[in-house]
Structure formats: C-alpha cells, structure tokens
Design an enzyme around this catalytic site. Structure first.
Site, mmCIF file in Angstrom:
data_model
loop_
_atom_site.group_PDB
_atom_site.id
_atom_site.type_symbol
_atom_site.label_atom_id
_atom_site.label_comp_id
_atom_site.label_asym_id
_atom_site.label_seq_id
_atom_site.Cartn_x
_atom_site.Cartn_y
_atom_site.Cartn_z
ATOM 1 N N GLY A 127 36.451 37.100 51.907
ATOM 2 C CA GLY A 127 36.977 35.976 50.989
ATOM 3 C C GLY A 127 38.452 35.743 51.883
ATOM 4 C CG HIS A 128 41.555 38.388 50.615
ATOM 5 N ND1 HIS A 128 40.852 39.605 49.988
ATOM 6 C CD2 HIS A 128 42.156 38.046 49.596
ATOM 7 C CE1 HIS A 128 41.088 39.752 48.816
ATOM 8 N NE2 HIS A 128 41.933 38.988 48.516
ATOM 9 C CD GLN A 172 48.508 38.734 39.198
ATOM 10 O OE1 GLN A 172 49.341 38.246 40.057
ATOM 11 N NE2 GLN A 172 47.301 38.437 39.568
ATOM 12 N N GLY A 215 41.882 31.196 47.397
ATOM 13 C CA GLY A 215 40.253 30.794 47.042
ATOM 14 C C GLY A 215 40.059 29.950 46.062
ATOM 15 C CB SER A 219 35.622 39.638 43.181
ATOM 16 O OG SER A 219 36.462 40.340 42.612
ATOM 17 C CB SER A 220 39.673 43.056 45.074
ATOM 18 O OG SER A 220 39.837 42.099 46.435
ATOM 19 N NE ARG A 221 40.500 42.974 38.249
ATOM 20 C CZ ARG A 221 41.319 42.024 38.338
ATOM 21 N NH1 ARG A 221 41.131 40.804 38.744
ATOM 22 N NH2 ARG A 221 42.592 42.342 37.980
HETATM 23 O O1 PAF Z 1 44.512 35.895 43.696
HETATM 24 C C1 PAF Z 1 45.414 36.831 43.578
HETATM 25 O O2 PAF Z 1 45.120 37.583 44.269
HETATM 26 C C2 PAF Z 1 46.727 36.888 42.870
HETATM 27 O O3 PAF Z 1 46.512 36.249 41.747
HETATM 28 C C3 PAF Z 1 47.932 36.458 43.720
HETATM 29 C C4 PAF Z 1 47.814 34.838 44.003
HETATM 30 C C5 PAF Z 1 48.054 37.081 44.991
HETATM 31 C C6 PAF Z 1 49.195 36.407 42.900
HETATM 32 O O4 PAF Z 1 49.475 37.821 42.677
#
Ligand code: PAF
Length: 281
Positions: free
Chosen positions: A36-37, A61, A147, A185-187
């Site tokens: 995705g990245h 966050q 994304g 997703s990383s998770r």
């Molecule tokens: O989507 C993410 O990985 C994070 O919320 C971001 C945009 C890098 C901000 O820390």
C-alpha cells in the site's frame, strides 16, 4: 537515497531541490511499509521530481491503551522498500526531534474528527493533524499522498489543508488488498492464523453493501443492516461501526442519492481493522 534524522537535514535537501526548480512529492508513514505504501511512493515518484518519505511512529495519535509500544517496526526493510520505489529522502526523526519537552501547540478540528474512528479513538485525529501539519511545514511538498483505506484521515487532512490554506495538493490513492480482499495494513501482522482467516469478512460485508447499492437500494439503514448481519456471521469478528456518510463532511446520510463513503471498522481479537468504499452514483 539519503536518510535524514533531523528537521534541518530535510529542510536543506528540499531547499536545494527547490533552487533547481524541482517539485517534491511526500508520503508520510509510520513505517513497517507494505505494498500500500509502495503504491503511494510509486505514484509520488511518477508525479514529482523528488520524493520524501517520513517514517515516524507518532506517539501523539495513540491512545493510552493503544499499541504505541508494540507497533511493528522494521527500518532495514523499510529502507529497501523506499529505495526500490524511487524515494530520494527518508525522514526518520526521533520523538524528541519532533516534540520538544515544552511542546504545546496542537491542530484541533471540530466535527469530522469525532465521528467514525474518532468515536472509538478520542484524540487520535488531533495527533494525526498535528504531526501531519508539522511534517508539511518541514517538507513543504507540492503534493502529499495518503491511502484511501484511511478514508476519514484523507477527509480530515483535505479539510485541514483547505481551512488553513496550506499550499499543497492532497492525493488519495486506492486501497491495496491481499488475495482474499483484506486491505493491506501494518497492523495485519497482529492477526494469528484464525483471526487472519476471519478478517476477510470485513471486505465481504462491504461487498454485500456494494451489491445492495448496485441493485438500487438507497436506504442507509438497510445497507448498514446488511453489513452488520454479514459481520455477525463470523463469530471471531466484532463490529465497531458500519456507517454511510457524506464524502466531505462525514455526516451520516439517510439515503444514498449522491456519492457517499461506506465505511466499517471491526475488532478481530484485539486488532482493530478498517475498510471502506466510495459509492459513485
Ligand atoms: O496513516 C498513517 O500512517 C499516519 O496516520 C500518518 C499519516 C503517517 C501520521 O502519523
């Protein structure tokens, strides 16, 4: 490809590019990079002369009971992914570099941040807006790539850019999926074998909603019910929310008569997964 740990290094590099008249694309990430990245970086490389990727697990966050300590990390692999996707500079700061001891300025937004994921993750989007604002000020990109899987994040960042007159374009890129439909997703790494299998129900439930809409059903309650029922058929998965909202305001819509965001979040064991689709009339 360079790796910078300080704000000054990033500023110096970007300034030199600007002097040459080059454009800058930016992909903010928290690392543990996946396809995705990679797709965001590829697009950034296609549309800009230079690409900056930030890798920073933003403490602001994460809620107190969330996974800040255990969030997956693999900087060595991330560096390889960035290099292969045309990145010119990785910004990998420490928390101290980003937030001094006396840090006390935050970006707060009303409304958009309190709904959907914001309900179960109070303070999350305040942390996202604050770090993204800082990153935008450090990198000063022409374009920033996010994304669409994180649809609420996209809507919030677009609004922040509009409301605060930031001089850049926010570009949302399509969700990249595993073979069974689960959004990358990383998770996803948290899921054990059984949970991983059960997780496919999230995309299937959204697929049911998509079919209902395609069949002409317009009442949001009916579409939401179909998502709830499908999720309930998988015992290992618990629904957090299934909502149909306006693309920009994220306010609920009663009838889907205009393009709308259909979004859902579930818990699979302790892991929270999200997914969505945009219904275009
Ligand atoms: O989507 C993410 O990985 C994070 O919320 C971001 C945009 C890098 C901000 O820390």
């Amino acid at each position: 490809m360079k790796i910078g740990n300080t704000i000054q290094e990033v500023r110096e590099n970007v300034k030199a590019w600007r002097t040459e008249g080059l454009t800058v694309g930016f992909v903010p990430t928290m690392g543990y990079l996946h396809e995705g990245h990679q797709s965001l970086m590829n697009r950034a490389a296609k549309e800009n002369d230079r690409v900056v990727v930030s890798i920073f697990i933003n403490p602001l966050q994460f809620g107190k009971k969330e996974d800040l300590e255990t969030y997956p990390r693999d900087l060595e692999k991330d560096i390889i992914v960035c290099a292969s996707a045309g990145t010119n500079l990785i910004f990998h700061p420490t928390a101290e570099e980003m937030y001094g001891e006396d840090f006390c300025s935050f970006v707060d937004m009303n409304g958009l941040t309190d709904t959907l994921c914001g309900k179960s993750r109070p303070g999350h989007f305040r942390g996202v807006c604050t770090v993204v604002m800082k990153l935008f000020n450090i990198v000063k990109p022409d374009r920033a790539y996010f994304g669409q899987k994180d649809a609420q994040q996209v809507a919030i960042i677009k609004r922040m850019v509009r409301d605060l007159n930031l001089d850049l374009e926010v570009i949302a890129c399509g969700t990249i999926r595993e073979a069974d439909g689960l959004a990358k997703s990383s998770r996803n790494i948290y899921l054990n074998h059984e949970e991983r299998k059960a997780s496919a129900i999230l995309k299937e439930a959204l697929g049911v909603a998509e079919k209902k809409l395609a069949a002409g059903i317009r009442a949001s309650v009916e579409i939401q019910r179909s998502i709830r029922e499908k999720i309930a058929s998988e015992a290992a998965v618990r629904l957090d929310y299934a909502e149909i909202v306006d693309l920009e305001t994220l306010l609920p819509v009663n009838r889907v008569e205009a393009p709308a965001l259909v979004a859902a979040a579930v818990y699979v064991g302790k892991t929270r997964l999200i997914d969505n689709f945009i219904y275009e009339i």
